[in-house]
Design a protein around this motif. Structure first.
Motif, PDB file in Angstrom:
ATOM      1  N   LYS A  50     131.626 124.727 -22.426  1.00 49.82           N
ATOM      2  CA  LYS A  50     131.912 125.674 -23.802  1.00 49.82           C
ATOM      3  C   LYS A  50     132.146 124.634 -24.931  1.00 49.82           C
ATOM      4  CE  LYS A  50     134.361 129.118 -20.983  1.00 49.82           C
ATOM      5  NZ  LYS A  50     135.442 129.722 -20.619  1.00 49.82           N
ATOM      6  N   ARG A  51     132.768 123.847 -24.769  1.00 50.96           N
ATOM      7  CA  ARG A  51     132.963 122.925 -26.079  1.00 50.96           C
ATOM      8  C   ARG A  51     131.566 122.318 -26.547  1.00 50.96           C
ATOM      9  NH1 ARG A  51     136.965 119.900 -28.340  1.00 50.96           N
ATOM     10  NH2 ARG A  51     138.454 121.693 -27.492  1.00 50.96           N
ATOM     11  N   LEU A  52     130.686 122.100 -25.745  1.00 51.56           N
ATOM     12  CA  LEU A  52     129.447 121.328 -26.290  1.00 51.56           C
ATOM     13  C   LEU A  52     128.525 122.632 -26.776  1.00 51.56           C
ATOM     14  CD1 LEU A  52     128.501 118.796 -23.136  1.00 51.56           C
ATOM     15  CD2 LEU A  52     128.992 118.397 -25.687  1.00 51.56           C
ATOM     16  N   GLN A  53     128.681 123.803 -26.278  1.00 55.64           N
ATOM     17  CA  GLN A  53     127.618 124.826 -26.775  1.00 55.64           C
ATOM     18  C   GLN A  53     128.365 125.268 -28.178  1.00 55.64           C
ATOM     19  OE1 GLN A  53     128.193 127.510 -23.456  1.00 55.64           O
ATOM     20  NE2 GLN A  53     126.148 126.939 -22.442  1.00 55.64           N
ATOM     21  N   GLN A  54     129.658 125.294 -28.196  1.00 57.22           N
ATOM     22  CA  GLN A  54     130.301 125.637 -29.613  1.00 57.22           C
ATOM     23  C   GLN A  54     129.813 124.635 -30.820  1.00 57.22           C
ATOM     24  OE1 GLN A  54     134.481 125.576 -28.969  1.00 57.22           O
ATOM     25  NE2 GLN A  54     134.442 127.528 -27.886  1.00 57.22           N
ATOM     26  N   ASP A  55     130.099 123.222 -30.373  1.00 57.80           N
ATOM     27  CA  ASP A  55     129.631 122.245 -31.093  1.00 57.80           C
ATOM     28  C   ASP A  55     128.119 122.350 -31.566  1.00 57.80           C
ATOM     29  OD1 ASP A  55     132.109 121.297 -30.975  1.00 57.80           O
ATOM     30  OD2 ASP A  55     131.813 119.557 -29.788  1.00 57.80           O
ATOM     31  N   TYR A  56     127.297 122.778 -30.682  1.00 58.01           N
ATOM     32  CA  TYR A  56     126.067 122.681 -31.085  1.00 58.01           C
ATOM     33  C   TYR A  56     125.554 123.988 -32.020  1.00 58.01           C
ATOM     34  CZ  TYR A  56     120.888 123.821 -29.980  1.00 58.01           C
ATOM     35  OH  TYR A  56     119.620 124.442 -30.089  1.00 58.01           O
ATOM     36  N   ARG A  57     126.302 125.022 -31.620  1.00 59.46           N
ATOM     37  CA  ARG A  57     126.298 126.203 -32.574  1.00 59.46           C
ATOM     38  C   ARG A  57     126.511 125.998 -34.083  1.00 59.46           C
ATOM     39  NH1 ARG A  57     125.147 131.398 -30.632  1.00 59.46           N
ATOM     40  NH2 ARG A  57     126.126 132.339 -32.341  1.00 59.46           N
ATOM     41  N   SER A  58     127.847 124.987 -33.990  1.00 59.49           N
ATOM     42  CA  SER A  58     128.290 124.448 -35.336  1.00 59.49           C
ATOM     43  C   SER A  58     127.271 123.665 -35.907  1.00 59.49           C
ATOM     44  CB  SER A  58     129.544 123.856 -35.346  1.00 59.49           C
ATOM     45  OG  SER A  58     130.655 124.898 -34.626  1.00 59.49           O
ATOM     46  N   GLY A  59     126.516 122.885 -35.459  1.00 58.60           N
ATOM     47  CA  GLY A  59     125.645 121.929 -35.993  1.00 58.60           C
ATOM     48  C   GLY A  59     124.465 122.838 -36.373  1.00 58.60           C
ATOM     49  N   ILE A  60     124.058 123.670 -35.881  1.00 55.92           N
ATOM     50  CA  ILE A  60     122.966 124.592 -36.242  1.00 55.92           C
ATOM     51  C   ILE A  60     123.339 125.384 -37.404  1.00 55.92           C
ATOM     52  CG2 ILE A  60     121.631 126.668 -35.798  1.00 55.92           C
ATOM     53  CD1 ILE A  60     120.627 124.912 -33.812  1.00 55.92           C
ATOM     54  N   ARG A 120     132.770 110.994 -22.892  1.00 53.53           N
ATOM     55  CA  ARG A 120     132.274 111.221 -24.349  1.00 53.53           C
ATOM     56  C   ARG A 120     132.246 112.618 -24.769  1.00 53.53           C
ATOM     57  NH1 ARG A 120     127.814 108.050 -26.045  1.00 53.53           N
ATOM     58  NH2 ARG A 120     128.571 108.853 -28.062  1.00 53.53           N
ATOM     59  N   ALA A 121     131.714 113.371 -23.897  1.00 52.30           N
ATOM     60  CA  ALA A 121     130.971 114.671 -24.032  1.00 52.30           C
ATOM     61  C   ALA A 121     132.086 115.545 -24.561  1.00 52.30           C
ATOM     62  CB  ALA A 121     130.214 115.251 -22.856  1.00 52.30           C
ATOM     63  N   VAL A 122     133.285 115.459 -24.085  1.00 46.55           N
ATOM     64  CA  VAL A 122     134.404 116.322 -24.282  1.00 46.55           C
ATOM     65  C   VAL A 122     135.174 115.983 -25.589  1.00 46.55           C
ATOM     66  CG1 VAL A 122     134.913 116.930 -21.871  1.00 46.55           C
ATOM     67  CG2 VAL A 122     135.878 114.936 -23.107  1.00 46.55           C
ATOM     68  N   ASN A 123     134.865 115.008 -26.383  1.00 47.08           N
ATOM     69  CA  ASN A 123     135.302 114.645 -27.606  1.00 47.08           C
ATOM     70  C   ASN A 123     134.757 115.807 -28.582  1.00 47.08           C
ATOM     71  OD1 ASN A 123     136.643 112.480 -26.618  1.00 47.08           O
ATOM     72  ND2 ASN A 123     134.954 111.212 -26.946  1.00 47.08           N
ATOM     73  N   ASP A 124     135.470 116.004 -29.686  1.00 44.09           N
ATOM     74  CA  ASP A 124     135.177 117.111 -30.379  1.00 44.09           C
ATOM     75  C   ASP A 124     133.760 117.110 -31.080  1.00 44.09           C
ATOM     76  OD1 ASP A 124     138.526 117.844 -31.921  1.00 44.09           O
ATOM     77  OD2 ASP A 124     137.645 118.346 -29.920  1.00 44.09           O
ATOM     78  N   LYS A 125     133.381 116.093 -31.734  1.00 46.90           N
ATOM     79  CA  LYS A 125     132.132 115.880 -32.482  1.00 46.90           C
ATOM     80  C   LYS A 125     130.989 115.214 -31.673  1.00 46.90           C
ATOM     81  CE  LYS A 125     134.507 116.176 -36.911  1.00 46.90           C
ATOM     82  NZ  LYS A 125     134.555 115.209 -38.255  1.00 46.90           N
ATOM     83  N   THR A 126     131.249 114.919 -30.324  1.00 49.77           N
ATOM     84  CA  THR A 126     130.134 114.049 -29.544  1.00 49.77           C
ATOM     85  C   THR A 126     128.780 115.123 -29.777  1.00 49.77           C
ATOM     86  OG1 THR A 126     131.953 113.199 -28.096  1.00 49.77           O
ATOM     87  CG2 THR A 126     129.305 113.343 -27.232  1.00 49.77           C
ATOM     88  N   ALA A 127     128.764 116.337 -29.476  1.00 49.71           N
ATOM     89  CA  ALA A 127     127.530 116.856 -29.278  1.00 49.71           C
ATOM     90  C   ALA A 127     126.745 116.652 -30.832  1.00 49.71           C
ATOM     91  CB  ALA A 127     127.479 118.362 -29.190  1.00 49.71           C
ATOM     92  N   LYS A 128     127.486 116.949 -31.744  1.00 48.88           N
ATOM     93  CA  LYS A 128     126.897 116.528 -33.103  1.00 48.88           C
ATOM     94  C   LYS A 128     126.384 115.269 -33.434  1.00 48.88           C
ATOM     95  CE  LYS A 128     129.994 120.111 -35.245  1.00 48.88           C
ATOM     96  NZ  LYS A 128     131.187 120.367 -36.063  1.00 48.88           N
ATOM     97  N   LYS A 129     127.117 114.235 -32.782  1.00 48.65           N
ATOM     98  CA  LYS A 129     126.773 113.007 -32.956  1.00 48.65           C
ATOM     99  C   LYS A 129     125.426 112.616 -32.024  1.00 48.65           C
ATOM    100  CE  LYS A 129     128.278 108.056 -32.563  1.00 48.65           C
ATOM    101  NZ  LYS A 129     129.337 107.426 -31.944  1.00 48.65           N
ATOM    102  N   MET A 130     125.324 113.114 -31.027  1.00 49.90           N
ATOM    103  CA  MET A 130     124.330 112.751 -30.165  1.00 49.90           C
ATOM    104  C   MET A 130     122.867 113.543 -30.665  1.00 49.90           C
ATOM    105  SD  MET A 130     125.024 110.798 -27.674  1.00 49.90           S
ATOM    106  CE  MET A 130     123.445 111.152 -26.562  1.00 49.90           C
ATOM    107  N   LEU A 131     123.262 114.834 -31.137  1.00 49.74           N
ATOM    108  CA  LEU A 131     122.356 115.506 -31.696  1.00 49.74           C
ATOM    109  C   LEU A 131     122.457 115.579 -33.262  1.00 49.74           C
ATOM    110  CD1 LEU A 131     119.918 117.080 -30.784  1.00 49.74           C
ATOM    111  CD2 LEU A 131     121.166 119.018 -30.632  1.00 49.74           C
ATOM    112  N   PHE A 143     121.386 119.536 -22.598  1.00 53.83           N
ATOM    113  CA  PHE A 143     122.556 118.675 -22.581  1.00 53.83           C
ATOM    114  C   PHE A 143     123.123 118.421 -21.136  1.00 53.83           C
ATOM    115  CE2 PHE A 143     126.305 116.093 -23.384  1.00 53.83           C
ATOM    116  CZ  PHE A 143     126.065 115.434 -24.736  1.00 53.83           C
ATOM    117  N   VAL A 144     122.982 117.167 -20.794  1.00 59.04           N
ATOM    118  CA  VAL A 144     123.357 116.678 -19.379  1.00 59.04           C
ATOM    119  C   VAL A 144     124.605 115.825 -19.616  1.00 59.04           C
ATOM    120  CG1 VAL A 144     122.851 115.774 -17.009  1.00 59.04           C
ATOM    121  CG2 VAL A 144     121.297 117.004 -18.469  1.00 59.04           C
ATOM    122  N   ALA A 145     125.870 116.221 -19.029  1.00 59.94           N
ATOM    123  CA  ALA A 145     126.982 115.437 -19.064  1.00 59.94           C
ATOM    124  C   ALA A 145     127.030 114.915 -17.700  1.00 59.94           C
ATOM    125  CB  ALA A 145     128.227 116.320 -19.269  1.00 59.94           C
ATOM    126  N   THR A 146     127.282 113.482 -17.683  1.00 57.12           N
ATOM    127  CA  THR A 146     127.114 112.846 -15.886  1.00 57.12           C
ATOM    128  C   THR A 146     128.481 112.413 -15.769  1.00 57.12           C
ATOM    129  OG1 THR A 146     126.739 110.795 -17.582  1.00 57.12           O
ATOM    130  CG2 THR A 146     124.857 112.106 -16.584  1.00 57.12           C
TER     131      THR A 146
END
Length: 520
Positions: free
Chosen positions: A388-398, A320-331, A350-353
């Motif tokens: 890298k994808r999660l960090q990019q999504d996180y910065r976009s969310g900020i 789920r974490a590698v989907n484009d908007k997952t980080a934004k959805k989870m956060l 963020f911990v991807a299991t």
């Protein structure tokens, strides 16, 4: 093994790993504890001298202000606690992750089979050598909290004609969780709440469900389960599996909906063990259900945990974490804003299991890897991509949050303060196998090197965060006490008679304070 930061990892491959604090870290921790104990002693001595003797050393307003300042400083002289709150959907792998971090195979109780029923679980180190190594406490909601929850559940189970829903709804129905809770507590006392009466429409007698008001009155006397409100039950054991089973008696740990259950009343569960060396530095791990839980008392507690957490770990399955908007959805934006208001946004991890669930052909195709890439290489490369994808999504969310802030908060300011998101892509199962705590499951599935599971890295990250907080807290509280003592000494040495203080009394206080500390 060699030192890993403040840890020494002891054991060859495939034998049980134990985490031991290095000698340097143990000595630093003892020094911090000594400072706190001495600081508490000094503050208590000084407070006794200031409040019990030499009443004329200052005018009342100055005296009260200085005593108040000392009392506030004394409250802060404690060994710091450090809490890490984990949040994530059911099935995200939180339990396996926490088991792996603690060096256990399966100690956490199965918690919340219907997602909405998960209880808060708090894990800490037990420094006592007495009694069983595993100890737990199950805390139930108060009568007032249950009454509020009970009314909310009944609102969910009210039909348009004001009568109660008694039959079990479909699992996907909005009121299914409420039905499960009420049936678990009251059983057939609830579902058999019907009576026969004359129906003026059909001119015949028929069976009616009780109205909600009638059901309230009836269930008021069904106290077989609710009499536990406000209680705390203690359990203990010599081994992890038995400990887990004892706790599961009080939790929603099966797929069956049964009557006479206590889980709807559970507010939180506290667990501790002297085997959990990861938490020896004073950290508390919290396994929290999602916010906006239908259990209002528990939802309030979760939000308080998040507000005061030193770190918030968002846990999600790596697929789920590698989907484009997952980080934004989870956060999500509301969650991000709340964390920002509470000053917690920069503490998110963020911990991807399940990074050991690998389909090599798919990863090779998606990441353009060589056809002969090994399964472990596929796992590592996907981890890098995910990070890298999660960090990019996180910065976009900020940036998005700053954009919607109406110019109150600038994007550059937020990115400078909160732009970094630590991401760990972990394989809890492979770690447990390689660490020797999971028997009977054969060889590791993906990784041969225990560090590639990223559990050791996450342990080290947690350990460093806690030690850093301990140091800064100890330094801060002791600095506050020293600054107060400097201010007091300057005041007592001031010989200006115009300040309405008895100079002889000030000297007597100064001598008395020295004598108190010299006496020990």
């Amino acid at each position: 093994g060699g030192p890993m930061g403040g840890w020494a990892v002891v054991a060859p491959r495939k034998q049980k790993v134990t985490l031991e604090l290095t000698r340097d870290v143990v000595e630093k921790m003892r020094a911090e504890e000594f400072c706190v104990v001495e600081g508490q002693w000094a503050a208590a001595k000084l407070l006794k001298v200031l409040t019990n003797e030499y009443a004329r050393w200052a005018i009342p307003s100055v005296k009260d202000a200085m005593i108040g300042e000392l009392q506030e400083s004394a409250k802060k002289i404690v060994m710091p606690s450090c809490s890490v709150v984990t949040v994530g959907d059911t099935g995200a792998g939180k339990s396996t992750l926490l088991n792996a971090l603690l060096g256990e195979t399966n100690v956490l109780p199965t918690n919340g089979m219907r997602a909405c029923t998960a209880a808060i679980i708090e894990m800490s180190y037990n420094a006592s050598d007495e009694g069983d190594p595993y100890k737990g406490w199950v805390e139930f909601v108060s009568e007032e909290e249950w009454h509020a929850e009970f009314l909310s559940i009944l609102d969910d189970l009210t039909q348009q004609d004001g009568r109660a829903v008694l039959m079990e709804p479909q699992p996907n129905a909005h009121n299914y969780p409420s039905w499960c809770k009420l049936f678990a507590v009251f059983g057939k006392e609830y579902t058999n709440s019907t009576y026969t009466a004359f129906d003026p429409i059909t001119n015949q007698r028929k069976r009616f469900n009780m109205t909600i008001e009638e059901l309230k009155r009836k269930l008021r006397f069904a106290t077989r389960v609710t009499r536990n409100c406000g209680k705390t039950i203690e359990v203990s054991s010599t081994n992890a599996l038995d400990f887990k089973r004892k706790l599961e008696r009080y939790m929603d740990s099966t797929n069956e909906v049964m009557e006479g259950q206590l889980w709807p009343l559970v507010k939180k569960v506290r667990m501790s063990s002297r085997y959990w060396n990861l938490l020896k530095t004073g950290c508390t791990l919290v396994d929290a259900p999602g916010v906006n839980d239908e259990n209002h008392a528990r939802d309030k507690v979760v939000k308080e945990y998040l507000k005061h957490a030193d770190s918030v770990w968002i846990v999600a399955n790596i697929k789920r974490a590698v989907n484009d908007k997952t980080a934004k959805k989870m956060l999500g934006e509301q969650f991000r804003r709340q964390l920002l208001m509470d000053g917690q946004l920069g503490q998110v991890v963020f911990v991807a299991t399940h990074s050991d669930v690998v389909l090599p052909s798919e990863i090779k195709r998606n990441l353009d890897l060589p056809i002969d890439a090994s399964i472990s290489e596929c796992g590592r490369r996907r981890n890098e991509f995910t990070r890298k994808r999660l960090q990019q999504d996180y910065r976009s969310g900020i940036e998005e949050m700053a954009k919607h802030g109406g110019g109150v908060v600038q994007s550059d300011d937020l990115l400078e303060r909160y732009g970094s998101l630590p991401v760990f892509c972990v394989s809890s199962t492979d770690y447990q196998i390689l660490a020797g705590v999971r028997d009977g499951d054969g060889e590791s599935r993906v990784y041969d090197d225990i560090d590639d599971t990223e559990i050791p890295g996450l342990q080290h990250f947690l350990h460093e965060r806690v030690l850093k907080k301990r140091f800064h807290n100890t330094k801060s509280c002791m600095t506050g006490l020293v600054n107060f003592c400097d201010s007091l000494r300057a005041f007592l040495e001031d010989s200006d008679e115009s300040k309405n203080a008895d100079l002889a009394a000030k000297k007597k206080l100064r001598d008395g304070a020295r004598a108190a500390f010299t006496a020990g």
